[in-house]
Design an enzyme around this catalytic site. Structure first.
Site, PDB file in Angstrom:
ATOM      1  N   TYR A 201       5.281   9.237  -2.438  1.00 56.77           N
ATOM      2  CA  TYR A 201       5.325   7.978  -1.687  1.00 56.77           C
ATOM      3  C   TYR A 201       6.376   8.056  -0.592  1.00 56.77           C
ATOM      4  CZ  TYR A 201       5.386   2.931  -0.829  1.00 56.77           C
ATOM      5  OH  TYR A 201       5.305   1.688  -0.239  1.00 56.77           O
TER       6      TYR A 201
ATOM      7  N   ILE B   4      -0.871  -7.671   1.127  1.00 55.07           N
ATOM      8  CA  ILE B   4      -0.572  -7.798   2.557  1.00 55.07           C
ATOM      9  C   ILE B   4      -1.848  -7.774   3.379  1.00 55.07           C
ATOM     10  CG2 ILE B   4       0.563  -6.696   4.524  1.00 55.07           C
ATOM     11  CD1 ILE B   4       2.652  -5.607   2.544  1.00 55.07           C
TER      12      ILE B   4
ATOM     13  N   SER C  90       6.617   1.645   5.101  1.00 53.56           N
ATOM     14  CA  SER C  90       7.475   1.052   4.079  1.00 53.56           C
ATOM     15  C   SER C  90       8.912   1.269   4.499  1.00 53.56           C
ATOM     16  CB  SER C  90       7.221   1.739   2.728  1.00 53.56           C
ATOM     17  OG  SER C  90       8.212   1.407   1.778  1.00 53.56           O
TER      18      SER C  90
ATOM     19  N   ASN D 170      -3.550  -0.323   6.667  1.00 57.83           N
ATOM     20  CA  ASN D 170      -2.717  -0.975   5.661  1.00 57.83           C
ATOM     21  C   ASN D 170      -2.918  -0.416   4.257  1.00 57.83           C
ATOM     22  OD1 ASN D 170      -1.099  -3.420   4.612  1.00 57.83           O
ATOM     23  ND2 ASN D 170      -3.065  -3.631   3.559  1.00 57.83           N
TER      24      ASN D 170
END
Length: 273
Positions: free
Chosen positions: A155, A18, A142, A91
């Site tokens: 995460y 990305i 996310s 990012n």
């Protein structure tokens, strides 16, 4: 409406995926871009391809953006090459921490990269943006930050925290010229997509299958296009996978039902009857 032409941007995690797509998209729209990545060679390669297409449009730099001193150096380097930083794309991200037994050093590393890197960058940039009356912080979180991530504790936790920090930035400084967006995709065809499935860890494999089975796996360029459109519109929540919004609404409307459904989904992914 924010137009990126003539702006100066830093993109972290820009050596691939990305980040690389974002850097190329920004340069194509007329921004000057510093491409940062812990893999300096990858950052230089991306910046060179941009510079070939848009001479003088990009430089690359090696940096661990969990380190505040290195973020400070990136900001100084971009300032020296192009001028004051207008847009910061936080990012860079990592996975890790598959369960309660994840060691402390894994938790620390994931928290540093996925959350504290955003906090440290904002701490350095926001005061200058307030003085100038404008600036844009774009956080890559996310869908796991809105829903959760089956199988990956650190995460899931850090992506929730990244969303919360982006919200706080917008609430606190949004009326003073600081714009904030938060990217929450599901599956994207990057290096982070498949390692769990390729591991011998059942939770890691479940984490990958959860992402790849919940919706389409998008290409990085598709996600970058969605980000650039959202920043142009100054829209906070960026959802390249449209079904995430409906999942988020279902979660909010009946959290107990949603949790039961997630447990059933996890059992299927783990092959538990």
């Amino acid at each position: 409406m924010v137009k990126v032409a003539g702006k100066v941007a830093i993109v972290t995690g820009g050596g691939g995926g990305i980040g690389a797509a974002l850097a190329r998209g920004l340069a194509a729209e007329g921004a000057s871009v510093l491409v940062a990545d812990i893999d300096g060679a990858a950052a230089e390669e991306v910046s060179a391809t941009i510079d070939n297409a848009h001479p003088g449009g990009a430089i690359g730099a090696a940096a661990d953006v969990s380190d505040e001193a290195q973020i400070r150096q990136l900001i100084a380097q971009a300032g020296s090459a192009f001028g004051p930083v207008d847009l910061y794309f936080a990012n860079a991200g990592i996975s890790g921490g598959k369960g309660l037994d994840a060691p402390e050093d894994v938790w620390d590393r994931v928290i540093d990269v996925n959350l504290r890197a955003h906090i440290r960058a904002a701490r350095l940039l926001v005061p200058g943006w307030l003085e100038r009356g404008e600036g844009y912080f774009v956080s890559t979180a996310s869908a796991a930050g809105l829903l959760t991530q089956i199988g990956s504790s650190a995460y899931a936790v850090t992506k929730h925290a990244a969303v919360a920090f982006a919200e706080w930035l917008s609430v606190t400084y949004g009326d003073q010229g600081v714009r904030v967006s938060c990217l929450c995709p599901m599956g994207v065809n990057t290096r982070m997509l498949t390692p769990g499935e390729e591991s011998a860890d059942p939770l890691g494999a479940a984490a990958t299958r959860a992402v790849t089975s919940a919706g389409a796996v998008l290409e990085p360029t598709q996600v970058a296009d969605a980000v650039l459109k959202a920043t142009d519109d100054e829209r906070f929540l960026i959802l390249p996978h449209e079904n995430v919004l409906e999942m988020y609404r279902q979660k909010a409307s009946d959290s107990d039902r949603w949790l039961r459904g997630m447990r059933r989904y996890q059992s299927r992914l783990l092959g538990v009857a």
